[in-house]
Design a protein around this motif. Structure first.
Motif, PDB file in Angstrom:
ATOM      1  N   GLN A 168     -15.501   5.028   9.561  1.00 35.96           N
ATOM      2  CA  GLN A 168     -15.869   3.972  10.343  1.00 35.96           C
ATOM      3  C   GLN A 168     -17.100   4.471  11.191  1.00 35.96           C
ATOM      4  OE1 GLN A 168     -12.539   2.226  12.339  1.00 35.96           O
ATOM      5  NE2 GLN A 168     -11.416   2.125  10.397  1.00 35.96           N
ATOM      6  N   PHE A 270      -4.928   3.789   4.549  1.00 33.51           N
ATOM      7  CA  PHE A 270      -5.313   3.644   6.208  1.00 33.51           C
ATOM      8  C   PHE A 270      -4.468   4.660   6.781  1.00 33.51           C
ATOM      9  CE2 PHE A 270      -6.144  -0.541   4.498  1.00 33.51           C
ATOM     10  CZ  PHE A 270      -7.363  -0.677   4.783  1.00 33.51           C
ATOM     11  N   PHE A 337      -1.887  -5.928   9.449  1.00 33.96           N
ATOM     12  CA  PHE A 337      -2.981  -6.024   8.738  1.00 33.96           C
ATOM     13  C   PHE A 337      -4.105  -6.412   9.617  1.00 33.96           C
ATOM     14  CE2 PHE A 337      -0.482 -10.103   9.538  1.00 33.96           C
ATOM     15  CZ  PHE A 337      -1.546 -11.046  10.104  1.00 33.96           C
TER      16      PHE A 337
HETATM   17  N1  PHE Z   1      -8.337  -1.729  10.740  1.00 33.55           N
HETATM   18  C1  PHE Z   1      -8.432  -1.591   9.384  1.00 33.55           C
HETATM   19  C2  PHE Z   1      -9.981  -1.893   9.183  1.00 33.55           C
HETATM   20  O1  PHE Z   1     -10.904  -2.180   9.969  1.00 33.55           O
HETATM   21  C3  PHE Z   1      -7.634  -2.940   8.777  1.00 33.55           C
HETATM   22  C4  PHE Z   1      -6.320  -2.602   8.696  1.00 33.55           C
HETATM   23  C5  PHE Z   1      -5.723  -3.114   9.749  1.00 33.55           C
HETATM   24  C6  PHE Z   1      -5.679  -2.167   7.632  1.00 33.55           C
HETATM   25  C7  PHE Z   1      -4.215  -3.201   9.691  1.00 33.55           C
HETATM   26  C8  PHE Z   1      -3.844  -1.889   7.721  1.00 33.55           C
HETATM   27  C9  PHE Z   1      -3.365  -2.447   8.814  1.00 33.55           C
HETATM   28  O2  PHE Z   1     -10.603  -1.603   8.217  1.00 33.55           O
END
Ligand code: PHE
Length: 369
Positions: A168, A270, A337
């Motif tokens: 990130q 993740f 998600f």
């Molecule tokens: N926050 C993650 C991203 O930005 C997406 C994600 C959210 C994955 C919640 C799993 C659960 O890529």
């Protein structure tokens, strides 16, 4: 004959007043003669110039030259006169005759119409997604765009210096070297920190969606923008399973893209979910064929599948951070998600450059009106 400042012999009040009135009428008459900008300038200079202007001359002849006993009265009259002349000079303008002779008000003219705006395609898509989950009983939560390291990373099970942070490309706020690491501010890289913020405030069960802006240090191009939008989802209760996650997302995708889309989960990673997955839907451009007629389908890169989000079961390590608010990982479970709204809006509207969403060109936005 242009006006000249007379020398006074009589400094009595009536004599001063008479002289002042003559001066005012002369000034009024001259101001009405002003037509051009050049006229205006010479009118101003004639009356106001510091060295030889009429006001200065009046000061010299009517006040300084006044006999001692008349000074007081002369002072009052001259001050009043100066104020009046200054007013007249300031009100003069180059339009020629006084304003109302030239202007009139046509009350039959229609007013200025302000065009009604259209909902921004990203906001529209975001609202649609939120409303699909709203019907499933989810409520909406929001959180700050400027976030701390603790919420964006640490409480989401990204330990300090863990390589997962590198995925990130984070924009940090400058000048925080002396701030403890977990309090350092950054632009949130995802909406996931609001999972923690919500669980700190609400005891389980929770069902929320979290729309909002996020930032990453990506150079802008047709498919990347340093600012974009996500919608996060979180459901926590006793005995929530991966089956609930699959069923919920399958339903949501059909509601969003049409009942004929199929969904497909691929394992992923993740730090804050375990197990984790990426959700794919059958390409709603080519219907999953990978081709449009004889042409290759570009949005799905001919695969017939489009990746729409990341998801998974909330990692027990995450619950540990909010354990005291009823989230004992032995008692509750949940899924989360997160999806990129801009990317979905691009696909939905067949737009081929994400930059168009943020450049503010009305000609582009009119198409969504
Ligand atoms: N926050 C993650 C991203 O930005 C997406 C994600 C959210 C994955 C919640 C799993 C659960 O890529």
């Amino acid at each position: 004959m242009p006006y000249t400042v007379p020398k006074l012999t009589d400094y009595s009040a009536p004599a001063l007043e008479k002289a002042a009135n003559e001066c005012i009428s002369a000034c009024t008459a001259e101001s009405a003669q002003v037509r051009t900008d050049a006229d205006l300038k010479s009118f101003r200079d004639r009356w106001m110039a510091r060295k030889q202007g009429i006001l200065t001359q009046i000061n010299d002849r009517w006040l300084k030259d006044a006999p001692k006993e008349a000074k007081r009265e002369a002072g009052i009259q001259v001050n009043a006169l100066k104020a009046r002349i200054t007013e007249l000079v300031e009100a003069a303008h180059a339009s020629g005759a006084p304003a109302l002779d030239n202007e009139c008000l046509d009350i039959s003219l229609p007013g200025v119409r302000r065009p009604i705006g259209a909902e921004h395609p990203v906001v529209k898509t975001s609202n649609e997604i939120v409303s699909v989950f709203g019907k499933l009983g989810y409520s909406v939560a929001e959180g700050p765009v400027v976030e701390t390291d603790y919420y964006n990373f640490e409480a989401l099970n990204f330990p300090p210096d863990h390589p997962a942070r590198d995925t990130q490309d984070t924009l940090f706020i400058a000048g925080q070297q002396s701030t403890p690491a977990r309090d350092r501010l950054l632009l949130r890289t995802h909406t996931s920190p609001v999972q923690i913020r919500t669980m700190e405030k609400m005891r389980p069960p929770v069902r929320i969606v979290i729309p909002g802006k996020v930032h990453r240090n990506d150079p802008p191009d047709a498919s990347h923008s340093p600012m974009f939008h996500q919608i996060e989802g979180l459901a926590v209760d006793t005995s929530i399973t991966f089956g609930d996650l699959k069923g919920t997302l399958d339903h949501a995708m059909k509601a969003l893209f049409g009942s004929s889309v199929r969904t497909h989960f691929r394992p992923s990673f993740f730090p804050f979910t375990e197990p984790s997955a990426e959700l794919y839907v059958t390409c709603f451009i080519c219907g999953g064929k990978g081709k449009r007629g004889y042409d290759p389908c570009r949005p799905c890169k001919q695969s017939g599948w489009i990746e729409v989000l990341g998801c998974g079961m909330v990692d027990p390590n995450v619950f540990e951070f909010v354990k005291d608010n009823g989230y004992d990982p032995k008692k509750v479970s949940g899924f989360a998600f997160g999806m990129g709204v801009d990317r979905l809006a691009l696909l939905k509207y067949g737009v081929d450059d994400i930059q168009l969403f943020f450049q503010g060109d009305v000609r582009f936005f009119e198409q969504f009106g």
